[in-house]
Scaffold this motif. Structure first.
Motif: not given
Length: 333
Positions: A257, A274-276, A278-279, A281-282, A322
């Motif tokens: 990611h 941005a989607e990656q 978020n991944e 962070k998961r 970011t």
């Protein structure tokens, strides 16, 4: 024994196994207070849900070869248990006994046999006695020079000890013995990357991927190297396919990611970047696994390759990096 098992499956899978046990066990216990002919069949289904779920969780952590052995042991035993509970309850005792006996016999029959000299080398390795470990396998190769796995094992020891040129020669020897070995080309790609030979690494990784197009490891290595050279579109293509093949380890997923986020940022696709993020962070568990691994003295050469990527993942989670600031990071000259 329990600690070794938990270390093998990793914290994420250990938690999944615990939650599976807790959920199925709690429901089954609750049903003890309920009356009805349907209670026992439901409890039976819960039991098999736990058994099958456990097999899936554990098998997912294994290599393809080890997974095949594990399933060859567990599936016949599971079939016997299903027969004992459903179709042939009158023979439940011998069927359950047979299932248990097959599991014990299966692990003996199908166990991975580690040569005695390999065990000696591993003992030296655990004591950070790299030269002694390599000397052991040197003798093995002198006596048996045409077995590819000996060169693979010695190459791994050489990489850990920082003797990268010798490791590279061993992978080339593997390729001479088994020209279609994706494993040999993967190892060569990794050692070329460690030597900062990006062109050589890219060539070897591409060859490995062509030999094993459905192997997530080959796709992962190729995508990681493409990230290094700034080939964003290729990075996206190969790492997206790797994820589709179900990468089993959280630590590898978190870096995938990172590379995908950086590739999308380089392509100007900030929404997907941005989607990656978020991944990432998961995938905190995967990051924690890398941090523990890289603390080891034996991980020095590995840290030189991916240490900055692990730091990038941590910085993303902390909000210090970011999508907008990712684009120029990670490119190796």
């Amino acid at each position: 024994m329990i600690n070794r098992f938990l270390l093998f499956i990793g914290p994420a899978r250990a938690r999944a196994l615990f939650f599976l046990l807790a959920i199925t066990g709690a429901i089954s216990l609750t049903l003890n207070a309920v009356q009805g002919d349907w209670v026992r069949p439901v409890q039976t289904l819960l039991f098999f849900a736990f058994v099958i779920g456990s097999i899936v969780i554990i098998a997912g952590r294994m290599t393809r070869e080890d997974r095949g052995r594990f399933l060859a042991i567990m599936l016949p035993a599971l079939g016997a248990l299903i027969l004992a509970v459903t179709v042939l309850p009158q023979f439940s005792l011998p069927l359950v006994g047979g299932a248990a006996g097959w599991i014990v016999a299966g692990f003996i029959i199908f166990r991975t046999r580690i040569p005695m000299d390999y065990q000696k080398a591993i003992k030296h390795l655990r004591k950070n006695e790299y030269s002694e470990a390599i000397d052991v396998i040197d003798d093995v190769i002198k006596n048996d020079p045409d077995t590819p796995n000996h060169y693979r094992f010695r190459a791994e020891l050489l990489r850990i000890s920082g003797k990268l040129d010798r490791a590279r020669r061993d992978y080339y020897r593997m390729i001479e013995l088994v020209p279609e070995s994706a494993e040999a080309y993967n190892g060569l790609a990794e050692v070329q990357l460690q030597m900062n030979n990006l062109n050589g690494a890219l060539e070897a990784a591409a060859k490995a991927q062509s030999l094993a197009p459905e192997d997530w490891v080959a796709l992962y290595n190729l995508g990681m190297i493409e990230d290094r050279v700034g080939s964003a579109q290729d990075t996206v293509g190969h790492l997206t396919k790797a994820l589709e093949l179900k990468v089993p380890d959280a630590r590898h997923r978190v870096l995938i990611h990172v590379y995908l986020a950086r590739a999308y940022a380089r392509l100007g696709d900030m929404a997907h970047a941005a989607e990656q993020i978020n991944e990432i962070k998961r995938q905190r568990v995967g990051l924690e696994e890398w941090q523990k691994i890289l603390e080891s003295e034996q991980a020095a050469t590995l840290k030189a390759v991916i240490g900055a990527d692990v730091e990038t993942a941590q910085a993303i989670i902390n909000g210090k990096i970011t999508a907008e600031t990712l684009a120029q990071s990670g490119i190796t000259a």
